[in-house]
Write a protein that holds these residues in place. Structure first.
Motif, PDB file in Angstrom:
ATOM      1  N   ASP A  99      34.065  38.171  34.017  1.00  0.00           N
ATOM      2  CA  ASP A  99      33.026  37.802  34.983  1.00  0.00           C
ATOM      3  C   ASP A  99      33.272  36.415  35.563  1.00  0.00           C
ATOM      4  O   ASP A  99      33.007  36.169  36.744  1.00  0.00           O
ATOM      5  CB  ASP A  99      31.648  37.843  34.312  1.00  0.00           C
ATOM      6  CG  ASP A  99      31.163  39.263  34.057  1.00  0.00           C
ATOM      7  OD1 ASP A  99      31.717  40.192  34.681  1.00  0.00           O
ATOM      8  OD2 ASP A  99      30.259  39.438  33.227  1.00  0.00           O
ATOM      9  N   PHE A 102      35.821  36.150  38.722  1.00  0.00           N
ATOM     10  CA  PHE A 102      35.524  36.726  40.032  1.00  0.00           C
ATOM     11  C   PHE A 102      35.070  35.656  41.019  1.00  0.00           C
ATOM     12  O   PHE A 102      34.268  34.791  40.681  1.00  0.00           O
ATOM     13  CB  PHE A 102      34.421  37.787  39.924  1.00  0.00           C
ATOM     14  CG  PHE A 102      34.892  39.127  39.443  1.00  0.00           C
ATOM     15  CD1 PHE A 102      35.487  40.029  40.318  1.00  0.00           C
ATOM     16  CD2 PHE A 102      34.748  39.488  38.124  1.00  0.00           C
ATOM     17  CE1 PHE A 102      35.919  41.261  39.881  1.00  0.00           C
ATOM     18  CE2 PHE A 102      35.176  40.719  37.670  1.00  0.00           C
ATOM     19  CZ  PHE A 102      35.763  41.614  38.550  1.00  0.00           C
ATOM     20  N   ARG A 105      32.817  39.885  45.345  1.00  0.00           N
ATOM     21  CA  ARG A 105      32.192  41.061  44.755  1.00  0.00           C
ATOM     22  C   ARG A 105      31.914  42.101  45.832  1.00  0.00           C
ATOM     23  O   ARG A 105      31.765  41.779  47.010  1.00  0.00           O
ATOM     24  CB  ARG A 105      30.859  40.686  44.095  1.00  0.00           C
ATOM     25  CG  ARG A 105      30.998  39.798  42.854  1.00  0.00           C
ATOM     26  CD  ARG A 105      31.220  40.605  41.611  1.00  0.00           C
ATOM     27  NE  ARG A 105      31.139  39.778  40.400  1.00  0.00           N
ATOM     28  CZ  ARG A 105      31.246  40.249  39.184  1.00  0.00           C
ATOM     29  NH1 ARG A 105      31.414  41.544  38.988  1.00  0.00           N
ATOM     30  NH2 ARG A 105      31.181  39.459  38.129  1.00  0.00           N
ATOM     31  N   GLU A 107      29.355  45.469  46.763  1.00  0.00           N
ATOM     32  CA  GLU A 107      28.138  46.212  46.449  1.00  0.00           C
ATOM     33  C   GLU A 107      28.228  47.593  47.087  1.00  0.00           C
ATOM     34  O   GLU A 107      28.613  47.706  48.257  1.00  0.00           O
ATOM     35  CB  GLU A 107      26.900  45.472  46.957  1.00  0.00           C
ATOM     36  CG  GLU A 107      26.641  44.146  46.256  1.00  0.00           C
ATOM     37  CD  GLU A 107      25.389  43.463  46.771  1.00  0.00           C
ATOM     38  OE1 GLU A 107      24.753  44.026  47.699  1.00  0.00           O
ATOM     39  OE2 GLU A 107      25.051  42.378  46.255  1.00  0.00           O
ATOM     40  N   ASN A 117      32.885  48.827  38.852  1.00  0.00           N
ATOM     41  CA  ASN A 117      33.745  47.877  38.157  1.00  0.00           C
ATOM     42  C   ASN A 117      35.191  48.006  38.614  1.00  0.00           C
ATOM     43  O   ASN A 117      35.867  47.011  38.882  1.00  0.00           O
ATOM     44  CB  ASN A 117      33.647  48.083  36.646  1.00  0.00           C
ATOM     45  CG  ASN A 117      34.655  47.238  35.871  1.00  0.00           C
ATOM     46  OD1 ASN A 117      35.737  47.715  35.491  1.00  0.00           O
ATOM     47  ND2 ASN A 117      34.311  45.991  35.631  1.00  0.00           N
ATOM     48  N   ASN A 120      35.495  46.582  42.162  1.00  0.00           N
ATOM     49  CA  ASN A 120      35.416  45.123  42.161  1.00  0.00           C
ATOM     50  C   ASN A 120      36.693  44.489  41.627  1.00  0.00           C
ATOM     51  O   ASN A 120      37.158  43.472  42.143  1.00  0.00           O
ATOM     52  CB  ASN A 120      34.209  44.655  41.342  1.00  0.00           C
ATOM     53  CG  ASN A 120      32.962  44.496  42.179  1.00  0.00           C
ATOM     54  OD1 ASN A 120      32.955  43.740  43.152  1.00  0.00           O
ATOM     55  ND2 ASN A 120      31.905  45.209  41.828  1.00  0.00           N
ATOM     56  N   GLN A 121      37.261  45.076  40.585  1.00  0.00           N
ATOM     57  CA  GLN A 121      38.513  44.549  40.033  1.00  0.00           C
ATOM     58  C   GLN A 121      39.625  44.617  41.075  1.00  0.00           C
ATOM     59  O   GLN A 121      40.374  43.653  41.262  1.00  0.00           O
ATOM     60  CB  GLN A 121      38.899  45.349  38.774  1.00  0.00           C
ATOM     61  CG  GLN A 121      37.889  45.323  37.643  1.00  0.00           C
ATOM     62  CD  GLN A 121      37.916  44.034  36.848  1.00  0.00           C
ATOM     63  OE1 GLN A 121      38.852  43.246  36.937  1.00  0.00           O
ATOM     64  NE2 GLN A 121      36.888  43.808  36.042  1.00  0.00           N
ATOM     65  N   GLN A 124      39.128  42.023  43.887  1.00  0.00           N
ATOM     66  CA  GLN A 124      39.558  40.676  43.502  1.00  0.00           C
ATOM     67  C   GLN A 124      41.079  40.547  43.609  1.00  0.00           C
ATOM     68  O   GLN A 124      41.593  39.517  44.050  1.00  0.00           O
ATOM     69  CB  GLN A 124      39.104  40.361  42.076  1.00  0.00           C
ATOM     70  CG  GLN A 124      39.396  38.932  41.632  1.00  0.00           C
ATOM     71  CD  GLN A 124      38.665  37.909  42.473  1.00  0.00           C
ATOM     72  OE1 GLN A 124      37.440  37.924  42.560  1.00  0.00           O
ATOM     73  NE2 GLN A 124      39.407  37.018  43.121  1.00  0.00           N
TER      74      GLN A 124
END
Length: 248
Positions: A99, A102, A105, A107, A117, A120-121, A124
């Motif tokens: 966390d 990051f 992000r 949504e 998840n 988001n990974q 990044q």
């Protein structure tokens, strides 16, 4: 007949670098066979004192990867061809970053926690890659030598079992075969050709964002852009591209 072999015949040094195991896909024994004078893998790269390696997403960071490229460009006196494969953005994606790591992000209400998840990974990874490419462009702009940068991905991320993120968001169908347009969207990746000087023209690569080209023809187009002599096989691939652009 290969691009590294052709560039060697034109007086270029040829270097391949990949911050991963040398024996994976037998790269350490196969790369020399296609024309690379020098190969550098994880253990070789870690021995370079001028680069302080950092880890992101459990792999050598894209920031470090760019510093390795700059290192080899600086040490080459002859014209140089450097082929590198980065590692930070490679799957698997679940829990690559903590966390605290990051700074971007996503949504999306149609994704459950597990798929969000994963997305988001990956996002990044893409953000880190974008910053690193910008750093490399800035470095190239500061060089006195003419330099061309080619960036491309070998495939899009799967993002979960059976392309779960794509399906859950409606990007890919789950109840029928792909249309041609959907297949192109699912199995194409963007690419970039950048230079610090004015390039020529190419029938394979056009300035702008409306190109459709197979990865094996990218350097073929670059050869045209820099005015390098090409082989008969490269001319054949150009003709084939006119008939079936983007054929994989």
């Amino acid at each position: 007949d290969s691009y590294p072999q052709r560039l060697k015949s034109l007086g270029y040094s040829t270097t391949a670098l990949h911050p991963y195991f040398a024996t994976f896909y037998m790269r350490n024994t196969k790369y020399p066979l296609v024309g690379f004078d020098s190969t550098y893998f994880a253990d070789d790269l870690s021995a370079i004192d001028s680069v302080e390696a950092t880890i992101r997403g459990s792999q050598i960071s894209d920031e470090t990867f760019v510093q390795y490229i700059e290192h080899f460009l600086e040490e080459k006196e002859s014209p140089a061809f450097i082929f590198g494969i980065s590692m930070e953005g490679h799957q698997p994606y679940p829990n690559k970053f903590t966390d605290e790591e990051f700074d971007v992000r996503v949504e999306c209400s149609s994704l459950n926690d597990e798929l969000l998840n994963i997305l988001n990974q990956y996002t990044q990874c893409a953000a880190d890659a974008d910053r690193s490419i910008a750093d490399l462009v800035d470095y190239i702009d500061g060089r006195d030598r003419d330099t061309v940068l080619v960036v491309f991905g070998d495939h899009a991320p799967t993002l979960g079992a059976n392309h779960a993120v794509y399906c859950a968001t409606g990007f890919a169908p789950t109840d029928r075969a792909y249309t041609d347009e959907e297949r192109r969207a699912m199995f194409s990746t963007p690419f970039l050709v950048y230079s610090n000087y004015e390039l020529g023209e190419s029938d394979i690569l056009k300035k702008g964002d409306n190109n459709t080209v197979s990865s094996y023809n990218l350097l073929n187009g670059v050869f045209e852009l820099i005015g390098a002599p090409r082989t008969a096989y490269m001319s054949f691939l150009e003709d084939f591209n006119k008939t079936a652009p983007g054929y994989n």
